[in-house]
Design a protein around this motif. Structure first.
Motif, PDB file in Angstrom:
ATOM      1  N   UNK A  77       0.821  -1.210   0.000  1.00  0.00           N
ATOM      2  CA  UNK A  77       0.000   0.000   0.000  1.00  0.00           C
ATOM      3  C   UNK A  77       0.857   1.264   0.000  1.00  0.00           C
ATOM      4  N   UNK A  78       2.125   1.139   0.418  1.00  0.00           N
ATOM      5  CA  UNK A  78       3.031   2.286   0.420  1.00  0.00           C
ATOM      6  C   UNK A  78       3.813   2.420  -0.880  1.00  0.00           C
ATOM      7  N   UNK A  79       4.136   1.278  -1.487  1.00  0.00           N
ATOM      8  CA  UNK A  79       4.986   1.284  -2.665  1.00  0.00           C
ATOM      9  C   UNK A  79       4.217   1.858  -3.852  1.00  0.00           C
ATOM     10  N   UNK A  80       4.827   2.819  -4.522  1.00  0.00           N
ATOM     11  CA  UNK A  80       4.226   3.393  -5.713  1.00  0.00           C
ATOM     12  C   UNK A  80       3.253   4.523  -5.450  1.00  0.00           C
ATOM     13  N   UNK A  81       2.954   4.795  -4.206  1.00  0.00           N
ATOM     14  CA  UNK A  81       2.049   5.899  -3.876  1.00  0.00           C
ATOM     15  C   UNK A  81       2.846   7.143  -3.555  1.00  0.00           C
ATOM     16  N   UNK A  82       2.194   8.263  -3.654  1.00  0.00           N
ATOM     17  CA  UNK A  82       2.839   9.536  -3.329  1.00  0.00           C
ATOM     18  C   UNK A  82       2.797   9.766  -1.828  1.00  0.00           C
ATOM     19  N   UNK A  83       3.707   9.121  -1.132  1.00  0.00           N
ATOM     20  CA  UNK A  83       3.820   9.313   0.314  1.00  0.00           C
ATOM     21  C   UNK A  83       5.225   9.796   0.609  1.00  0.00           C
ATOM     22  N   UNK A  84       5.358  10.531   1.677  1.00  0.00           N
ATOM     23  CA  UNK A  84       6.662  11.093   2.022  1.00  0.00           C
ATOM     24  C   UNK A  84       7.580  10.017   2.583  1.00  0.00           C
ATOM     25  N   UNK A  85       8.859  10.279   2.486  1.00  0.00           N
ATOM     26  CA  UNK A  85       9.864   9.341   3.008  1.00  0.00           C
ATOM     27  C   UNK A  85       9.718   9.178   4.520  1.00  0.00           C
ATOM     28  N   UNK A  86       9.391  10.253   5.215  1.00  0.00           N
ATOM     29  CA  UNK A  86       9.227  10.153   6.671  1.00  0.00           C
ATOM     30  C   UNK A  86       8.024   9.282   7.034  1.00  0.00           C
ATOM     31  N   UNK A  87       6.969   9.338   6.230  1.00  0.00           N
ATOM     32  CA  UNK A  87       5.806   8.484   6.470  1.00  0.00           C
ATOM     33  C   UNK A  87       6.178   7.017   6.271  1.00  0.00           C
ATOM     34  N   UNK A  88       6.945   6.732   5.220  1.00  0.00           N
ATOM     35  CA  UNK A  88       7.394   5.358   4.960  1.00  0.00           C
ATOM     36  C   UNK A  88       8.258   4.864   6.116  1.00  0.00           C
ATOM     37  N   UNK A  89       9.173   5.703   6.588  1.00  0.00           N
ATOM     38  CA  UNK A  89      10.052   5.304   7.686  1.00  0.00           C
ATOM     39  C   UNK A  89       9.271   5.058   8.982  1.00  0.00           C
ATOM     40  N   UNK A  90       8.149   5.714   9.139  1.00  0.00           N
ATOM     41  CA  UNK A  90       7.333   5.521  10.335  1.00  0.00           C
ATOM     42  C   UNK A  90       6.436   4.293  10.218  1.00  0.00           C
ATOM     43  N   UNK A  91       5.932   4.023   9.040  1.00  0.00           N
ATOM     44  CA  UNK A  91       4.953   2.947   8.851  1.00  0.00           C
ATOM     45  C   UNK A  91       5.571   1.567   8.636  1.00  0.00           C
ATOM     46  N   UNK A  92       6.682   1.479   7.956  1.00  0.00           N
ATOM     47  CA  UNK A  92       7.257   0.165   7.644  1.00  0.00           C
ATOM     48  C   UNK A  92       7.595  -0.633   8.907  1.00  0.00           C
ATOM     49  N   UNK A  93       8.204  -0.057   9.944  1.00  0.00           N
ATOM     50  CA  UNK A  93       8.450  -0.868  11.146  1.00  0.00           C
ATOM     51  C   UNK A  93       7.164  -1.432  11.763  1.00  0.00           C
ATOM     52  N   UNK A  94       6.109  -0.634  11.785  1.00  0.00           N
ATOM     53  CA  UNK A  94       4.833  -1.122  12.322  1.00  0.00           C
ATOM     54  C   UNK A  94       4.283  -2.248  11.466  1.00  0.00           C
TER      55      UNK A  94
END
Length: 140
Positions: A77-94
């Motif tokens: 759901x994160x890959x390929x979407x327009x999300x910020x790098x900080x959002x990815x860094x926060x969500x992937x560990x969860x």
């Protein structure tokens, strides 16, 4: 003749004792070669945990009917979407923790890091399992 059922506490007590004495399921499973997409041989113990980590993170949650809704990861759901790098860094560990922690063999998931390089995401996680600590890298 009574309208209420007989008290079955003996059966319940026996069931609870058996559940407490239950041994963990064996982890012997088929060895998956993720590089060439082949199955060959068997794997057990720490190697089975490492294989589970890769497979659980790479499998899209709720996408394949063969798996329950608990199995897999929501990283797609994160890959390929327009999300910020900080959002990815926060969500992937969860997301990685949720994908792994439900397995009875896993006690804790820590030190989850994600590095984005071009189209690939490199995820590293340290997993405390019943077989000891395992650090595994997964590329998506």
């Amino acid at each position: 003749m009574s309208l209420l059922p007989d008290n079955q506490t003996e059966l319940l007590d026996a069931y609870l004792r058996a559940e407490q004495d239950a041994q963990p399921e064996p982890t012997l499973t088929y060895r998956l070669n993720f590089g060439n997409g082949r199955i060959g041989g068997m794997v057990d113990g720490k190697d089975a945990i490492k294989q589970f980590i890769v497979k659980a993170i790479r499998t899209n949650r709720s996408h394949f009917r063969i798996y329950t809704d608990d199995y897999g990861c929501e990283i797609e759901s994160l890959i390929g979407n327009d999300v910020t790098e900080s959002f990815i860094q926060a969500e992937i560990p969860r997301m990685v923790r949720e994908a792994l922690i439900y397995d009875d063999r896993i006690n804790d998931v820590s030190n989850v890091t994600a590095t984005r390089l071009g189209d690939a995401v490199f995820i590293t996680a340290t997993v405390d399992s019943i077989y000891g600590e395992v650090t595994q890298e997964v590329t998506i």
